[in-house]
Design an enzyme around this catalytic site. Structure first.
Site, short mmCIF file in Angstrom:
data_model
loop_
_atom_site.label_atom_id
_atom_site.label_comp_id
_atom_site.label_asym_id
_atom_site.label_seq_id
_atom_site.Cartn_x
_atom_site.Cartn_y
_atom_site.Cartn_z
N LYS A 80 -32.03 2.58 8.17
CA LYS A 80 -33.30 2.81 8.86
C LYS A 80 -33.87 1.49 9.35
O LYS A 80 -33.74 0.45 8.70
CB LYS A 80 -34.31 3.47 7.92
N THR A 81 -34.49 1.53 10.51
CA THR A 81 -35.18 0.36 11.05
C THR A 81 -36.61 0.76 11.37
O THR A 81 -37.00 1.92 11.25
CB THR A 81 -34.50 -0.14 12.34
N GLN A 131 -20.20 26.29 1.91
CA GLN A 131 -19.41 25.06 1.88
C GLN A 131 -18.21 25.22 0.96
O GLN A 131 -17.13 24.67 1.23
CB GLN A 131 -20.28 23.88 1.44
N ARG A 134 -35.49 23.60 6.47
CA ARG A 134 -35.12 23.14 7.80
C ARG A 134 -35.56 24.17 8.84
O ARG A 134 -35.52 25.37 8.59
CB ARG A 134 -33.60 22.94 7.91
N ASP A 137 -24.97 12.97 -2.54
CA ASP A 137 -25.77 14.19 -2.63
C ASP A 137 -24.93 15.46 -2.47
O ASP A 137 -25.45 16.57 -2.66
CB ASP A 137 -26.88 14.17 -1.58
N HIS A 147 -25.82 9.22 13.02
CA HIS A 147 -26.36 7.88 12.87
C HIS A 147 -25.51 7.13 11.85
O HIS A 147 -24.56 7.70 11.28
CB HIS A 147 -27.84 7.91 12.49
N HIS A 167 -24.56 8.67 8.49
CA HIS A 167 -23.46 9.64 8.50
C HIS A 167 -22.11 8.94 8.48
O HIS A 167 -21.11 9.51 8.02
CB HIS A 167 -23.51 10.49 9.79
N LYS A 171 -35.63 16.88 1.29
CA LYS A 171 -37.06 16.98 1.56
C LYS A 171 -37.62 18.27 0.97
O LYS A 171 -36.90 19.25 0.78
CB LYS A 171 -37.30 16.95 3.07
N THR A 222 -26.83 19.33 13.27
CA THR A 222 -28.30 19.37 13.28
C THR A 222 -28.87 18.53 14.42
O THR A 222 -30.05 18.64 14.74
CB THR A 222 -28.87 18.90 11.94
#
Length: 418
Positions: A231-232, A170, A86, A191, A45, A48, A82, A40
Site C-alpha cells: 500500500k502507498t 473452493q 462484499r 488467509d 495488485h 496478489h 473486513k 473482483t
C-alpha cells in the site's frame, strides 16, 4: 535444490500440511499445483503477486502450474477480512474482469504447454442446487466451517449463507483439479489456510484418506515498520500499466526501506542466493548507493512489464534527477509527472510572468520577476531569465505539455487545452 528447500531459503513458506511428503513428491516427479484469483477487479495488485511468484518458481523448476480465474467463486464473493459483505458484481462485470486477469496471467506465465489457465465457472456453474447439497453439503460439518478463521472473524457482525459457502466452492475446485488434471498441491496466502485444508478434507472423504493432496501458504507480508506491504499513500500498486504506470511501479520498488529490500529480493526476484548475498553486503556497507533497491526495481518491473519499461522508467528517473526534462518523450512526461501538481494552460503563447501568476505558481508579479531574474525558473528544462520571454505551449511535447520548475525540485505540469 529442491523447490521446497528453495522456498524455505526465501522465507516463503508460512504453513504446509505435510512438508516432508511435499518435499518427497516434488523431488520424484513434476507436480500439478494451483493458485486462484477471483475477478473482483480488472487488475491484480502487487499483494496478489506474492503467491503467484511462488507459482512461477514451481514452473521454472519443471512443475505444472494451474491458475484458476474464479469466475464462479468471484460471482458470489469470498468472506473478506473486513467486517462487511462484499457487494455482488454483475455477471457482465465479472466476465470483463475474467478476461483482463487472464491476459495478465498469460503475460506473466507465458502460453506454453507447461502452464494452464482455467476458469472455475466452467464446472461450478454446472452444479445444480440439489447436487451441491447432496454431493458436497453433506460432507461439510458446520461446526468445522465456523471454526475457520475467516468465518469466525465475521460471526459477531454476521455473515451471509452465500459467503459462508465459499469454502465449499473452493474445496470443489481442488477436488475437480485433482480428479481431472492430477493437481495435488494448492498454494495461497496465509488467509487461505482454512479454505485449503477444507479442500484436502473433501478430497480425502471423496477419494480416500491415502490420496496425496497438499497445501502450502505464503507468509503475510509486512514491512519493517509493521505496516502492510503493497500500500502507498496513493493506494494499491497495480500490475495494469493504465492504473499504475511502469515508472510509478519502478519507483515503488526503488524506494523500499533498507530493512526490507533483501527480503523482497528473495520474494520477488529470481536471483540466486549468491547474488542476493552480494546485495545484502552492499546494503550493509554502502546503503547510500541503493544498489539492492535498483536491482529489485529492475527485476520486478521487467517481470511484470518488460525490459523496455525498465529502460523508460530509468530514463524518466535520470531526467527528473538532472533536470534535463527536454530529453523526455510525451509518453514519458505523462508517466513521470502523473502525480505532480498540474495547471491548465491555453494553447496560445503567453508572457512568462503572466503565465506564472495566472497559474498561481507565483503569488505576485513582483515575486515572479524576482525568481525569473535570479534563475529560479526553468521552462521545459531551460533556465529562463528574460522577463519578456514568451512561452509557446505548442513548441514542445507534441503541444500537450509545458514543464515548469521553480527552484531545485518543485515541478508543475502544464496541461495544454485545445
Amino acid at each position: 535444490m529442491n523447490i521446497i528447500d528453495e522456498l524455505e531459503w526465501r522465507d516463503a513458506i508460512n504453513q504446509t500440511t505435510d512438508e516432508d511428503g511435499l518435499r518427497e513428491l516434488t523431488a520424484e516427479k513434476s507436480v500439478g499445483l494451483y493458485c486462484g484469483v477471483d475477478p473482483t477487479g480488472d487488475s491484480m495488485h502487487i499483494g496478489h503477486l506474492i503467491p503467484f511468484m511462488m507459482l512461477k518458481r514451481f514452473q521454472l523448476a519443471g512443475h505444472h502450474p494451474y491458475i484458476i480465474i474464479g469466475g464462479g467463486t468471484g460471482s458470489i464473493g469470498d468472506p473478506s477480512g473486513k467486517n462487511s459483505e462484499r457487494v455482488l458484481q454483475s455477471m457482465e462485470q465479472v466476465h470483463h474482469n475474467e478476461q483482463a486477469l487472464t491476459a495478465q496471467m498469460t503475460k506473466l506465465f507465458g502460453q506454453d504447454s507447461n502452464i494452464s489457465i482455467v476458469n472455475n465457472y466452467d464446472w461450478l456453474s454446472k452444479i445444480s442446487l440439489l447436487d451441491f447439497l447432496r454431493d458436497y453439503g453433506k460432507l461439510f460439518n458446520v461446526n468445522s466451517m465456523l471454526a475457520k478463521d475467516v468465518v469466525a472473524s465475521r460471526l459477531e457482525v454476521g455473515i451471509s449463507f452465500t459467503e459462508f459457502t465459499y469454502q465449499i466452492l473452493q474445496s470443489v475446485d481442488f477436488l475437480h483439479l485433482l480428479r481431472h488434471h492430477d493437481v495435488q498441491l494448492q498454494i495461497g496466502g496465509a488467509d487461505q489456510w482454512g479454505n485449503i485444508t477444507a479442500g484436502i478434507d473433501l478430497i480425502h472423504k471423496e477419494l480416500g484418506s491415502d490420496t496425496k493432496a497438499y497445501g502450502l501458504t505464503i507468509p503475510l507480508m509486512l514491512k519493517a515498520d509493521g505496516t502492510k506491504f503493497g500500500k502507498t499513500a496513493g493506494g494499491a500498486v497495480w500490475l495494469n500499466p493504465e492504473k499504475t504506470t511502469p515508472y510509478e511501479f519502478y519507483q515503488f520498488w526503488l524506494n523500499q526501506d533498507d530493512r526490507d529490500v533483501v527480503k523482497y529480493l528473495k520474494f520477488f526476484t529470481f536471483l540466486t542466493s549468491d547474488q542476493i548475498a552480494e546485495y545484502q553486503k552492499s546494503v550493509e556497507t554502502a546503503p547510500e548507493k541503493r544498489e539492492a533497491q535498483r536491482r529489485l526495481a529492475r527485476e520486478v518491473t521487467e517481470f511484470v512489464h518488460s525490459p523496455e519499461a525498465v529502460i523508460e522508467a530509468e530514463h524518466i528517473s535520470a531526467a527528473l534527477f538532472s533536470g534535463e526534462v527536454k530529453e523526455l518523450t510525451t509518453s514519458e512526461i505523462e508517466q513521470g509527472f502523473k502525480n505532480m501538481p498540474s495547471v491548465e494552460l491555453a494553447a496560445e503563447p503567453e508572457n512568462i510572468v503572466e503565465l506564472l501568476v495566472n497559474t498561481k505558481i507565483e503569488s505576485s508579479k513582483r515575486q515572479a520577476r524576482e525568481d525569473i531574474t535570479n534563475g529560479a525558473i526553468r521552462i521545459n528544462g531551460e533556465k529562463i531569465q528574460d522577463l519578456d520571454f514568451v512561452i509557446n505551449p505548442e513548441k514542445e511535447f507534441d503541444g500537450k505539455f509545458v514543464i515548469i520548475r521553480r527552484g531545485k525540485k518543485k515541478y508543475w505540469l502544464g496541461r495544454v487545452n485545445g
